[in-house]
Design an enzyme around this catalytic site. Structure first.
Site, PDB file in Angstrom:
ATOM      1  N   GLU A 465       4.947   3.856   6.245  1.00  0.00           N
ATOM      2  CA  GLU A 465       5.196   2.464   5.806  1.00  0.00           C
ATOM      3  C   GLU A 465       4.110   1.502   6.264  1.00  0.00           C
ATOM      4  O   GLU A 465       4.397   0.362   6.643  1.00  0.00           O
ATOM      5  CB  GLU A 465       6.566   1.983   6.309  1.00  0.00           C
ATOM      6  CG  GLU A 465       7.727   2.523   5.533  1.00  0.00           C
ATOM      7  CD  GLU A 465       7.523   2.396   4.044  1.00  0.00           C
ATOM      8  OE1 GLU A 465       6.937   1.396   3.607  1.00  0.00           O
ATOM      9  OE2 GLU A 465       7.909   3.328   3.321  1.00  0.00           O
TER      10      GLU A 465
HETATM   11  C1  LIG Z   1       6.649  12.047   7.931  1.00  0.00           C
HETATM   12  C2  LIG Z   1       6.051  11.141   6.909  1.00  0.00           C
HETATM   13  C3  LIG Z   1       6.852  10.611   5.915  1.00  0.00           C
HETATM   14  C4  LIG Z   1       6.285   9.835   4.909  1.00  0.00           C
HETATM   15  N1  LIG Z   1       7.066   9.414   3.872  1.00  0.00           N
HETATM   16  C5  LIG Z   1       6.462   8.839   2.793  1.00  0.00           C
HETATM   17  C6  LIG Z   1       7.206   8.554   1.602  1.00  0.00           C
HETATM   18  O1  LIG Z   1       8.407   8.803   1.536  1.00  0.00           O
HETATM   19  N2  LIG Z   1       6.540   8.018   0.547  1.00  0.00           N
HETATM   20  C7  LIG Z   1       5.217   7.730   0.582  1.00  0.00           C
HETATM   21  O2  LIG Z   1       4.685   7.248  -0.399  1.00  0.00           O
HETATM   22  N3  LIG Z   1       4.482   7.976   1.697  1.00  0.00           N
HETATM   23  C8  LIG Z   1       5.079   8.522   2.792  1.00  0.00           C
HETATM   24  N4  LIG Z   1       4.341   8.799   3.930  1.00  0.00           N
HETATM   25  C9  LIG Z   1       2.926   8.499   3.927  1.00  0.00           C
HETATM   26  C10 LIG Z   1       2.535   7.393   4.884  1.00  0.00           C
HETATM   27  O3  LIG Z   1       2.922   6.155   4.375  1.00  0.00           O
HETATM   28  C11 LIG Z   1       1.014   7.533   5.113  1.00  0.00           C
HETATM   29  O4  LIG Z   1       0.826   8.648   5.952  1.00  0.00           O
HETATM   30  C12 LIG Z   1       0.420   6.286   5.716  1.00  0.00           C
HETATM   31  O5  LIG Z   1       0.400   5.253   4.772  1.00  0.00           O
HETATM   32  C13 LIG Z   1      -1.012   6.538   6.208  1.00  0.00           C
HETATM   33  O6  LIG Z   1      -1.778   7.164   5.221  1.00  0.00           O
HETATM   34  P1  LIG Z   1      -2.640   8.456   5.596  1.00  0.00           P
HETATM   35  O7  LIG Z   1      -1.746   9.431   6.240  1.00  0.00           O
HETATM   36  O8  LIG Z   1      -3.375   8.871   4.391  1.00  0.00           O
HETATM   37  O9  LIG Z   1      -3.642   7.946   6.696  1.00  0.00           O
HETATM   38  P2  LIG Z   1      -5.004   7.159   6.440  1.00  0.00           P
HETATM   39  O10 LIG Z   1      -4.790   6.057   5.485  1.00  0.00           O
HETATM   40  O11 LIG Z   1      -6.088   8.135   6.168  1.00  0.00           O
HETATM   41  O12 LIG Z   1      -5.238   6.520   7.874  1.00  0.00           O
HETATM   42  C14 LIG Z   1      -5.733   7.264   8.995  1.00  0.00           C
HETATM   43  C15 LIG Z   1      -6.026   6.276  10.127  1.00  0.00           C
HETATM   44  O13 LIG Z   1      -7.042   5.363   9.710  1.00  0.00           O
HETATM   45  C16 LIG Z   1      -6.587   4.024   9.815  1.00  0.00           C
HETATM   46  N5  LIG Z   1      -7.100   3.255   8.677  1.00  0.00           N
HETATM   47  C17 LIG Z   1      -7.086   3.607   7.384  1.00  0.00           C
HETATM   48  N6  LIG Z   1      -7.609   2.636   6.637  1.00  0.00           N
HETATM   49  C18 LIG Z   1      -7.952   1.649   7.452  1.00  0.00           C
HETATM   50  C19 LIG Z   1      -8.555   0.360   7.274  1.00  0.00           C
HETATM   51  N7  LIG Z   1      -8.873  -0.105   6.075  1.00  0.00           N
HETATM   52  N8  LIG Z   1      -8.764  -0.396   8.371  1.00  0.00           N
HETATM   53  C20 LIG Z   1      -8.429   0.033   9.593  1.00  0.00           C
HETATM   54  N9  LIG Z   1      -7.867   1.241   9.817  1.00  0.00           N
HETATM   55  C21 LIG Z   1      -7.629   2.034   8.763  1.00  0.00           C
HETATM   56  C22 LIG Z   1      -5.072   4.084   9.808  1.00  0.00           C
HETATM   57  O14 LIG Z   1      -4.490   2.984  10.471  1.00  0.00           O
HETATM   58  C23 LIG Z   1      -4.825   5.414  10.510  1.00  0.00           C
HETATM   59  O15 LIG Z   1      -4.778   5.224  11.892  1.00  0.00           O
HETATM   60  C24 LIG Z   1       4.901   9.531   4.961  1.00  0.00           C
HETATM   61  C25 LIG Z   1       4.113  10.025   6.000  1.00  0.00           C
HETATM   62  C26 LIG Z   1       4.664  10.836   6.955  1.00  0.00           C
HETATM   63  C27 LIG Z   1       3.770  11.383   8.040  1.00  0.00           C
END
Ligand SMILES: Cc1cc2nc3c(=O)[nH]c(=O)nc-3n(C[C@H](O)[C@H](O)[C@H](O)COP(=O)(O)OP(=O)(O)OC[C@H]3O[C@@H](n4cnc5c(N)ncnc54)[C@H](O)[C@@H]3O)c2cc1C
Length: 619
Positions: A465
């Protein structure tokens, strides 16, 4: 001893602080009284205690598995959800026109608190469904409401939110799922979707007749390419099985038909929250051929290109829900640690002549350092729960306040508090979880006690989220400056009103806390103004996270000062311990926690560029 949440605390927050009984004066809640709120809380407490909590460990140890055709879950998950549905809790906050209980949102969230505290993984299936239904109620057509919302509120269908993709997590503008227009249909413009959605919670299971996915996807522009950026994103309702609807409104009947082209590519194996399936879903890969063609059939919800704005309806609700979940994992862990500390004999008190080995050992709760750890947990968990119920109460204001101005103010406050309500509990109640493990000593590090699972479950909350860092960018980059700082000024005026009340209180501690909070509020305002005056957004936002954390602590100090004022107003000698507990936790927060804000704000205000200056090669 209660192990999920203190019912006395819930009563304090709802009735003595948030005055939810007053809501029964408003037409929407006129059929309710404190007795009906209490009856709903009794039901939630009973189902959570008897059917949710007992399998929390079992579902952690027996995570869902996929046999290539179906997903298997332990049967207790279904039994618990059946009881939840059977008690009408899926529609707790919905109106009578949907067979709902029409409870105030603040009360409905207090019910959710029980389920999140008892078993956050099983609760997620139901709470995602409620969020999905709420979005469709706000943005769906009447036909979509009949097709998807009514069966969700009856517990026949469950729901998900499908935003993330392998290459599009924080950056949703990079969503690549495509939606090609096919034809108009009774459920609105019908599209064929293709693409991969990653991390989808509750994305596949056999718990319900159908699963309604709310999917973000891009409609190609005239050149056949997806429109770049978030403006190209639209929202679609895409169900696992296609549906047909006979009749309309409350008399409508929904039948489930052909399988849609949505395939489970695999389940993710998580650190915590294991009972909730977490899925990589392939839309339109051709595993199924609805209507004789490949491509997942989806119906446009709202306007094309306005999908992210509509999805924010569910995301904002989910963000407050995540904060509430984090608060409750902190809360239940705190109650477990408290129970343990009262029963674990170890060591002797330090007296004037040192420790006396001839004396029996004392329960560890008698050691000052253990009390410090318990006080910290109490301050984090009760503070976080209070903040999230305050936000729920604002949703009631948004929906039912008499004047347009009051409703608009509630919306503004929710806008600015949402990043805090989501991220503060995710950070500090997780810290509470580490302290709960610490209170258990070596036993806390084993799987014989549940505190390690609470920690693992809670670790998710600063990731999904919108990560912690993304919440920080939202707060400093958008929320505090939007509409010429309108939300920020409004929040400041609410905090100032509390400070004025506290500075007139009789107790010198309260007056001192009022002054301490006043200093920090002015400090946050000055810092915000200075960092934006620098005219360099990259520099300003480089330290958005310390800003979020300082801002969050100031908000929580306000929430604690509010609670201490409510405690002194309702103090009854017969219940002295409860009120003394509130008072002492407030004292802890002001003396041990609030001062942390100063070093964070020093850093932010200095516009320090250490992180910006660091180069990849230097790591
Ligand atoms: C158990 C679980 C349940 C989930 N459930 C859902 C769901 O039901 N539906 C759904 O749609 N998604 C879901 N998600 C996805 C979740 O919302 C994403 O994992 C989250 O938005 C982060 O995206 P990412 O994992 O690709 O990490 P990334 O976006 O790759 O981020 C990796 C790191 O980089 C940082 N970062 C990235 N971009 C920036 C920036 N521009 N500036 C500064 N820092 C940055 C982030 O803060 C993070 O620390 C779920 C995830 C998990 C692990």
């Amino acid at each position: 001893m209660e192990r999920i949440v203190s019912r006395r605390d819930l009563a304090f927050l709802l009735y003595e602080w948030l005055a939810v009984e007053g809501l029964t004066q408003r037409p929407r809640y006129a059929a309710h009284a404190r007795e009906t709120f209490e009856a709903a809380l009794d039901t939630a407490e009973q189902i959570a205690t008897d059917l949710f909590a007992p399998h929390a460990r079992k579902s952690d140890l027996n995570e869902p598995h996929f046999d290539g055709d179906k997903v298997h879950l332990i049967p207790e998950i279904r039994q618990a959800l059946d009881a939840f549905v059977g008690a009408g809790l899926m529609a707790a906050e919905q109106g009578e026109e949907f067979g709902g209980m029409q409870l105030p949102v603040a009360v409905a969230k207090a019910l959710s608190a029980y389920f999140k505290g008892a078993n956050v993984a099983t609760a997620s299936y139901a709470l995602l469904t409620i969020g999905n239904a709420n979005l469709l109620l706000a943005h769906g057509s009447p036909a979509q409401i009949d097709a998807f919302v009514r069966p969700q509120l009856e517990g026949r269908f469950f729901g998900t939110m499908c935003l993330s993709e392998p290459q599009a997590g924080s950056s949703l503008s990079d969503v690549a799922t495509r939606a090609e227009f096919e034809q108009d249909s009774p459920l609105g413009p019908q599209y064929r979707l293709s693409g991969n959605k990653m991390w989808i919670s509750a994305g596949e299971h056999e718990l319900s007749e159908n699963i309604v996915h709310l999917v973000l996807a891009k409609i190609p522009g005239p050149d056949g390419k997806p429109v770049p950026g978030t403006k190209g994103i639209s929202l679609f309702a895409v169900s696992k099985y296609l549906v047909s609807v006979a009749g309309s409104g409350s008399g409508s009947r929904v039948a489930v038909g052909e399988r849609n082209d949505i395939a489970l590519a695999g389940l993710n194996h998580k650190m915590g929250y294991r009972g909730t399936t977490n899925c990589l879903l392939n839309f339109g890969e051709g595993r199924f051929s609805p209507g004789g063609r490949t491509g997942a059939i989806g119906y446009l919800v709202g306007q094309p290109g306005r999908g992210l704005a509509a999805m924010f309806h569910m995301m904002n609700e989910a963000r407050i829900g995540v904060g509430l979940g984090a608060a409750m994992l902190g809360y239940t862990a705190y109650l477990h640690a408290l129970d343990y500390a009262r029963s674990r004999p170890q060591g002797r008190p330090i007296g004037s002549g040192g420790k006396d080995p001839a004396q029996p050992q004392v329960p560890i709760i008698q050691h000052a350092d253990v009390k410090r750890m318990l006080l910290a947990q109490k301050a984090y968990a009760e503070g976080a729960l209070a903040l999230n119920l305050y936000c729920a109460r604002l949703i009631d204001e948004e929906r039912t306040a008499e004047s347009e101005a009051e409703r608009a103010e509630a919306t503004l406050l929710l806008d600015i508090l949402t990043p805090v309500a989501k991220s503060w509990p995710s950070q500090w109640c997780l810290e509470g979880n580490t302290l709960a493990i610490q209170v258990h000593g070596g036993y806390g590090y084993t799987r014989d006690y549940p505190v390690e699972q609470f920690y693992r479950d809670n670790r998710l909350n600063s990731i999904h989220e919108g990560t912690h860092g993304i919440q920080a960018l939202d707060l400093l980059g958008r929320k505090v400056v939007m509409n010429d700082g309108a939300a920020f000024k409004l929040l400041g005026s609410r905090v100032d009103a509390t400070i004025r009340r506290a500075s007139q209180a009789r107790h010198p501690d309260t007056q001192r806390w009022a002054a301490m909070l006043g200093d920090r509020v002015r400090r946050v305002a000055r810092t915000t103004q200075r960092v934006w005056a620098a005219g360099d957004a990259a520099k300003t936002l480089a330290n958005a996270t310390p800003y979020l954390e300082a801002f969050g602590h100031v908000v929580l100090a306000w929430i604690w000062l509010e609670q201490s004022l409510a405690a002194s107003a309702h103090y009854q000698r017969s219940e002295g311990d409860f009120y003394h507990g509130k008072w002492q936790a407030c004292r802890y927060f002001f003396l041990y926690e609030l001062p942390k804000v100063d070093s964070m704000l020093d850093l932010v205000e200095s516009l320090d560029t250490t992180t910006l200056d660091m180069e990849d090669a230097w790591f």
